[in-house]
Design an enzyme around this catalytic site. Structure first.
Site, PDB file in Angstrom:
ATOM      1  N   ASP A  35       0.832  -1.203   0.000  1.00 19.61           N
ATOM      2  CA  ASP A  35       0.000   0.000   0.000  1.00 19.61           C
ATOM      3  C   ASP A  35       0.866   1.251   0.000  1.00 19.61           C
ATOM      4  OD1 ASP A  35      -2.039  -1.732   0.130  1.00 19.61           O
ATOM      5  OD2 ASP A  35      -2.850  -1.070   2.064  1.00 19.61           O
ATOM      6  N   GLU A  37       3.854   1.678  -1.229  1.00 19.13           N
ATOM      7  CA  GLU A  37       4.443   1.938  -2.553  1.00 19.13           C
ATOM      8  C   GLU A  37       3.387   2.517  -3.505  1.00 19.13           C
ATOM      9  OE1 GLU A  37       7.756  -1.411  -3.405  1.00 19.13           O
ATOM     10  OE2 GLU A  37       5.894  -2.147  -2.522  1.00 19.13           O
ATOM     11  N   TYR A  38       2.181   1.975  -3.389  1.00 20.21           N
ATOM     12  CA  TYR A  38       1.083   2.476  -4.215  1.00 20.21           C
ATOM     13  C   TYR A  38       0.799   3.949  -3.878  1.00 20.21           C
ATOM     14  CZ  TYR A  38      -3.619   2.936  -6.128  1.00 20.21           C
ATOM     15  OH  TYR A  38      -4.717   3.365  -6.821  1.00 20.21           O
ATOM     16  N   GLU A 115     -23.598 -18.783 -13.057  1.00 21.50           N
ATOM     17  CA  GLU A 115     -22.822 -17.804 -12.282  1.00 21.50           C
ATOM     18  C   GLU A 115     -23.664 -17.241 -11.147  1.00 21.50           C
ATOM     19  OE1 GLU A 115     -22.457 -15.736 -16.057  1.00 21.50           O
ATOM     20  OE2 GLU A 115     -23.186 -13.913 -15.086  1.00 21.50           O
ATOM     21  N   LYS A 117     -25.832 -15.021  -8.753  1.00 25.59           N
ATOM     22  CA  LYS A 117     -26.678 -13.843  -8.968  1.00 25.59           C
ATOM     23  C   LYS A 117     -26.405 -12.892  -7.811  1.00 25.59           C
ATOM     24  CE  LYS A 117     -31.361 -12.350 -10.000  1.00 25.59           C
ATOM     25  NZ  LYS A 117     -31.637 -11.390  -8.948  1.00 25.59           N
ATOM     26  N   ASP A 119     -26.513  -9.744  -5.381  1.00 26.73           N
ATOM     27  CA  ASP A 119     -27.557  -8.872  -4.854  1.00 26.73           C
ATOM     28  C   ASP A 119     -27.035  -7.437  -4.832  1.00 26.73           C
ATOM     29  OD1 ASP A 119     -29.976  -8.228  -3.807  1.00 26.73           O
ATOM     30  OD2 ASP A 119     -29.496  -8.824  -1.759  1.00 26.73           O
ATOM     31  N   ARG A 138     -30.107   0.881 -14.332  1.00 33.90           N
ATOM     32  CA  ARG A 138     -31.034   0.191 -15.204  1.00 33.90           C
ATOM     33  C   ARG A 138     -32.303   1.019 -15.408  1.00 33.90           C
ATOM     34  NH1 ARG A 138     -35.235  -3.503 -13.982  1.00 33.90           N
ATOM     35  NH2 ARG A 138     -35.656  -4.827 -15.764  1.00 33.90           N
ATOM     36  N   GLU A 174     -23.184  -5.846 -12.284  1.00 33.99           N
ATOM     37  CA  GLU A 174     -23.864  -5.595 -11.027  1.00 33.99           C
ATOM     38  C   GLU A 174     -22.893  -4.895 -10.080  1.00 33.99           C
ATOM     39  OE1 GLU A 174     -26.976  -6.570 -11.089  1.00 33.99           O
ATOM     40  OE2 GLU A 174     -27.682  -6.845  -9.023  1.00 33.99           O
ATOM     41  N   TYR A 226     -21.310  -8.899 -16.115  1.00 34.94           N
ATOM     42  CA  TYR A 226     -21.923 -10.173 -16.496  1.00 34.94           C
ATOM     43  C   TYR A 226     -22.453 -10.211 -17.930  1.00 34.94           C
ATOM     44  CZ  TYR A 226     -26.179  -7.733 -14.929  1.00 34.94           C
ATOM     45  OH  TYR A 226     -27.170  -6.824 -14.756  1.00 34.94           O
ATOM     46  N   LYS A 291     -27.429 -19.350 -18.017  1.00 34.07           N
ATOM     47  CA  LYS A 291     -27.574 -18.718 -19.333  1.00 34.07           C
ATOM     48  C   LYS A 291     -27.243 -19.696 -20.454  1.00 34.07           C
ATOM     49  CE  LYS A 291     -26.140 -14.350 -17.300  1.00 34.07           C
ATOM     50  NZ  LYS A 291     -25.132 -13.298 -17.185  1.00 34.07           N
ATOM     51  N   LYS A 315     -33.105 -19.450  -7.905  1.00 34.43           N
ATOM     52  CA  LYS A 315     -32.931 -18.814  -6.598  1.00 34.43           C
ATOM     53  C   LYS A 315     -32.505 -19.799  -5.508  1.00 34.43           C
ATOM     54  CE  LYS A 315     -33.959 -14.736  -6.293  1.00 34.43           C
ATOM     55  NZ  LYS A 315     -35.162 -13.989  -6.403  1.00 34.43           N
ATOM     56  N   CYS A 409     -41.455   8.328  26.927  1.00 33.42           N
ATOM     57  CA  CYS A 409     -40.154   7.684  26.725  1.00 33.42           C
ATOM     58  C   CYS A 409     -39.947   6.574  27.759  1.00 33.42           C
ATOM     59  CB  CYS A 409     -39.055   8.732  26.842  1.00 33.42           C
ATOM     60  SG  CYS A 409     -37.414   8.023  26.906  1.00 33.42           S
ATOM     61  N   CYS A 412     -37.058   7.952  30.311  1.00 33.80           N
ATOM     62  CA  CYS A 412     -37.193   9.111  31.208  1.00 33.80           C
ATOM     63  C   CYS A 412     -38.638   9.528  31.421  1.00 33.80           C
ATOM     64  CB  CYS A 412     -36.378  10.285  30.685  1.00 33.80           C
ATOM     65  SG  CYS A 412     -37.098  11.042  29.224  1.00 33.80           S
ATOM     66  N   CYS A 427     -38.004  10.891  21.650  1.00 35.12           N
ATOM     67  CA  CYS A 427     -38.183  11.424  22.999  1.00 35.12           C
ATOM     68  C   CYS A 427     -37.834  12.911  22.939  1.00 35.12           C
ATOM     69  CB  CYS A 427     -37.232  10.688  23.951  1.00 35.12           C
ATOM     70  SG  CYS A 427     -37.013  11.532  25.516  1.00 35.12           S
ATOM     71  N   CYS A 432     -32.668  13.494  28.432  1.00 33.49           N
ATOM     72  CA  CYS A 432     -33.048  12.106  28.730  1.00 33.49           C
ATOM     73  C   CYS A 432     -31.784  11.296  29.020  1.00 33.49           C
ATOM     74  CB  CYS A 432     -33.793  11.519  27.528  1.00 33.49           C
ATOM     75  SG  CYS A 432     -34.066   9.738  27.642  1.00 33.49           S
TER      76      CYS A 432
HETATM   77  S1  IVH Z   1     -27.795 -11.395 -16.472  1.00 36.99           S
HETATM   78  C1  IVH Z   1     -31.079 -10.644 -19.307  1.00 36.99           C
HETATM   79  N1  IVH Z   1     -26.196 -12.147 -14.536  1.00 36.99           N
HETATM   80  O1  IVH Z   1     -30.368  -9.731 -11.732  1.00 36.99           O
HETATM   81  C2  IVH Z   1     -30.195 -11.013 -18.246  1.00 36.99           C
HETATM   82  N2  IVH Z   1     -27.940 -10.660 -14.023  1.00 36.99           N
HETATM   83  O2  IVH Z   1     -33.281 -10.169 -12.031  1.00 36.99           O
HETATM   84  C3  IVH Z   1     -29.573  -9.848 -17.659  1.00 36.99           C
HETATM   85  N3  IVH Z   1     -27.990  -9.919 -11.707  1.00 36.99           N
HETATM   86  O3  IVH Z   1     -31.169  -6.839 -13.500  1.00 36.99           O
HETATM   87  C4  IVH Z   1     -28.986 -10.131 -16.406  1.00 36.99           C
HETATM   88  N4  IVH Z   1     -26.235 -11.054 -11.036  1.00 36.99           N
HETATM   89  O4  IVH Z   1     -29.083  -6.765 -12.110  1.00 36.99           O
HETATM   90  C5  IVH Z   1     -27.260 -11.421 -14.878  1.00 36.99           C
HETATM   91  N5  IVH Z   1     -24.683 -12.847 -12.936  1.00 36.99           N
HETATM   92  C6  IVH Z   1     -25.733 -12.122 -13.273  1.00 36.99           C
HETATM   93  C7  IVH Z   1     -26.419 -11.325 -12.344  1.00 36.99           C
HETATM   94  C8  IVH Z   1     -27.537 -10.607 -12.763  1.00 36.99           C
HETATM   95  C9  IVH Z   1     -27.183 -10.200 -10.670  1.00 36.99           C
HETATM   96  C10 IVH Z   1     -29.173  -9.025 -11.643  1.00 36.99           C
HETATM   97  C11 IVH Z   1     -29.230  -8.007 -12.740  1.00 36.99           C
HETATM   98  C12 IVH Z   1     -30.604  -8.082 -13.319  1.00 36.99           C
HETATM   99  C13 IVH Z   1     -31.335  -8.868 -12.292  1.00 36.99           C
HETATM  100  C14 IVH Z   1     -32.423  -9.653 -12.955  1.00 36.99           C
END
Ligand code: IVH
Length: 676
Positions: A35, A37-38, A115, A117, A119, A138, A174, A226, A291, A315, A409, A412, A427, A432
């Site tokens: 770090d 050096e960076y 892959e 998904k 959040d 989006r 994402e 992705y 996919k 899911k 409260c 108090c 409150c 308090c």
């Molecule tokens: S592909 C048409 N890959 O999930 C497909 N989406 O419910 C486009 N997301 O809006 C998405 N991880 O924001 C893809 N590995 C992943 C993802 C991913 C999260 C989200 C993405 C999308 C939402 C769809």
């Protein structure tokens, strides 16, 4: 290094090096240098750029710190819509999806890519001639918000790509907050008595949609790319897998846990594996995206109702359990907020025993129709505080009680109010005990005055013994008083007194934060410290003065003014001052001789600027209190002249208005701030 060609060369070399090490660190997670050096490379680059502002470019790694705040985000039309995904919740649903796709493809076989998904929040990044030019949310799939400035602060997003890349292309991915970052952010928010983010998705969205990108820059956001959007001018691989490999080669961060399979059964096995191991991932994932690999097949399959037929979100099962809600307790926070929480019959959920859960506020409890005595579904997700999904109404006995927020409260007994437009009850008693104690705890904690050796327990003991009634009392403690407390011997007493003494010279932003003004967290405290040179100065500020600062709205302005109006708070500040706690900016900061705000100056822009877009340039002027107008008049202070200037230039020359080249303009901005 006087010779400009040499400087330019060194700057380019430094940028190359820093970009490379950024990539090793943030994208590959495999740094090659320390770090320190960076930091040294970064320091040298900043130094050269400040001496030669005309050489600053938008893709310089120094430009990731955030730009001046904007009033609202612009709109970006997506050339191809950003889709959402259909869900599968079981093997049967996954198999049915696969069968439908196979049938539509007349039985031709295809591979599947699997892959995690993530959040987080979907974004689209557009690169033109090797540079990141637009980053957008989006939105509704067709039109998103322009959050380019904010996305520039995400270290794993390349600001530029190698010249082999297509001249124009879009990638999609994402943006997310890793679990650790999410946890830390919520801990900080709890300290600041701010509402917590319910999940990493909300936290990422909240961070990315900040009007002030310097706030975004402080959040440890990350990205996984992705997919690819529209591409112009170059052929790209014809499978999803190939595209991911290609994007990796261009420097993009692609999820390392991506896998290629032939059959649905393999996908099922992969999914099962991640159901068990999802807790080990450093980010929150709520399923696997599956996919169809060949892009030609994806095209053939097409889209129905915003959902592609070529992909599905398989899911993970929610980590849930049911138990009885025994009671609803109420805590009082530092700013007097009444925070309800669920007291549960202990239950195992995903291997962890849960006996309490978050209940955000009264409205939320009623919206979910949660009653005391209900059997409730509780849910846990990684680092997220367990929450109550809702009641199991079928198991009601009729004995359940509707929760009412106490009107007094619980600590108090003072009156409780619910300020208009706010979700929280508060409150009303500034004295308090619960609030007072919480304020003292906040004052000594890390991130504020950081008084080592004075932890929550000692605060409580000092408070209960009546030795510390407010934060200023800390500075009047004597050795004898401390020795009188339980478990305090000579050594620990002198440690405590030393660290209290040592805290007298904290930066102004820390003391502002430490005072515990409602709604003023760390980030706002820093902003205030940049704009006011002392607590005294800030105390004198009017609502209007405060509102003129970027990103301060009426709620915060009001809270600051109210705080300093209160006699009690004035007394505390006076006591702090008498105890020699520094309530001003450090001397070095004060000694900025070239501080020349643009207040009162009027700018007109003409022609195209190379380093900024028009709105960016206007925002920069505004941040320094200057004004941008559209026409040159006698009142104009400067005309900023870009490439291909219009008729305004002739008019300015006729009126004798001073003109600035882009480089001179950047120099003027840099003289006035060190933060661009
Ligand atoms: S592909 C048409 N890959 O999930 C497909 N989406 O419910 C486009 N997301 O809006 C998405 N991880 O924001 C893809 N590995 C992943 C993802 C991913 C999260 C989200 C993405 C999308 C939402 C769809």
């Amino acid at each position: 290094m006087g010779d400009i060609t040499n400087v330019r060369q060194r700057i380019e070399e430094l940028r190359g090096l820093i970009n490379y090490h950024n990539y090793r660190y943030y994208v590959l997670d495999s740094p090659e240098i320390s770090d320190a050096e960076y930091d040294e490379l970064m320091r040298e680059l900043k130094q050269l750029e400040s001496e030669h502002p005309e050489l600053i470019t938008l893709d310089s790694p120094t430009q990731r710190i955030g730009a001046p705040p904007v009033e609202e985000f612009g709109v970006v039309e997506h050339p191809e819509p950003l889709l959402s995904l259909a869900n599968a919740f079981s093997y049967e649903e996954l198999a049915a999806w696969h069968k439908r796709a196979s049938n539509l493809l007349a039985g031709r076989s295809f591979d599947l890519v699997c892959e995690p998904k993530i959040d987080g929040l979907a974004v689209a990044l557009t690169y033109v001639d090797g540079l990141l030019v637009t980053g957008a949310t989006r939105g509704d799939g067709y039109r998103g918000e322009n959050i380019t400035q904010n996305l520039r602060t995400v270290r794993s997003i390349p600001l530029s790509v190698p010249k082999e890349a297509p001249p124009r292309f879009e990638v999609r991915g994402e943006v997310y907050l890793p679990k650790a970052g999410f946890k830390k952010l919520n801990e900080e928010r709890a300290k600041e008595d701010l509402p917590l983010f319910a999940n990493p998705r909300n936290a990422a969205a909240g961070s990315v949609r900040q009007l002030d990108s310097s706030v975004t820059a402080k959040r440890p956001l990350d990205i996984f790319i992705y997919g690819l959007g529209p591409v112009e001018g170059k052929a790209v691989p014809d499978t999803h897998w190939g595209i991911m490999e290609y994007l990796k080669s261009l420097g993009f961060k692609v999820n390392p846990n991506i896998a290629l399979y032939h059959t649905v059964d393999e996908v099922e096995e992969c999914h099962q594996n991640w159901v068990e191991k999802r807790n080990d991932l450093p980010y929150e994932a709520d399923g696997m995206v599956v996919k169809v690999n060949p892009i030609a097949f994806q095209r053939e399959l097409g889209t129905v109702a915003h959902e592609p037929r070529w992909a599905i979100a398989y899911k993970f099962p929610a980590i849930q359990g049911t138990t009885r809600l025994v009671d609803i307790g109420v805590n009082v926070g530092r700013t007097g907020s009444l925070n309800p929480y669920a007291i549960l019959e202990p239950v195992q959920v995903g291997g962890v025993v849960i006996s309490q859960a978050a209940l955000h506020n009264e409205e939320d409890i009623h919206r979910k129709d949660i009653r005391i005595g209900d059997v409730v579904v509780v849910q846990r997700a990684g680092e997220v505080i367990p929450e109550i999904v809702g009641p199991v109404k079928s198991r009601r006995t009729g004995e359940e009680k509707i929760f009412v927020m106490p009107s007094r409260c619980p600590v108090c007994g003072s009156e409780v109010i619910k300020p208009e437009g706010e979700a929280m009850h508060r409150c009303t008693n500034a004295a308090c005990p619960s609030q007072a104690l919480e304020r003292i705890k906040h004052f000594v904690s890390r991130g504020t005055m950081d008084i080592d050796g004075v932890g929550e327990k000692l605060c409580q003991a000092l408070f209960e013994a009546g030795l510390v009634k407010d934060v200023a009392d800390l500075y009047y403690l004597t050795k004898e008083q401390l020795l009188g407390l339980e478990r305090m011997a000579d050594k620990s007493v002198s440690n405590v007194l030393n660290s209290i003494e040592g805290s007298k010279n904290r930066p102004l932003s820390r003391i502002i934060f430490a005072l515990g003004i409602l709604h003023v967290g760390e980030e706002y405290a820093e902003l205030l410290a940049e704009n006011f040179s002392s607590i005294g100065d800030l105390a004198k500020a009017s609502q209007e003065d405060l509102l003129s600062l970027p990103s301060i709205g009426p709620k915060i302005a009001d809270s600051i003014v109210t705080f300093f109006r209160q006699e009690r708070n004035r007394q505390i500040i006076e006591k702090l001052r008498k105890a020699a706690v520094r309530l001003e900016r450090e001397k070095v900061e004060e000694a900025k001789p070239e501080e020349l705000p643009l207040a009162g100056l009027e700018f007109v822009l003409t022609g195209k600027l190379e380093s900024f877009t028009r709105p960016e340039a206007e925002a920069k002027i505004k941040a320094l209190e200057g004004k941008t107008v559209s026409d040159v008049t006698k009142k104009t202070s400067y005309l900023v002249v870009g490439v291909d200037p219009g008729s305004k230039l002739a008019k300015a020359q006729k009126l004798g208005i001073k003109t600035l080249s882009e480089a001179e303009f950047i120099k003027l901005l840099n003289q006035n701030t060190s933060s661009f």
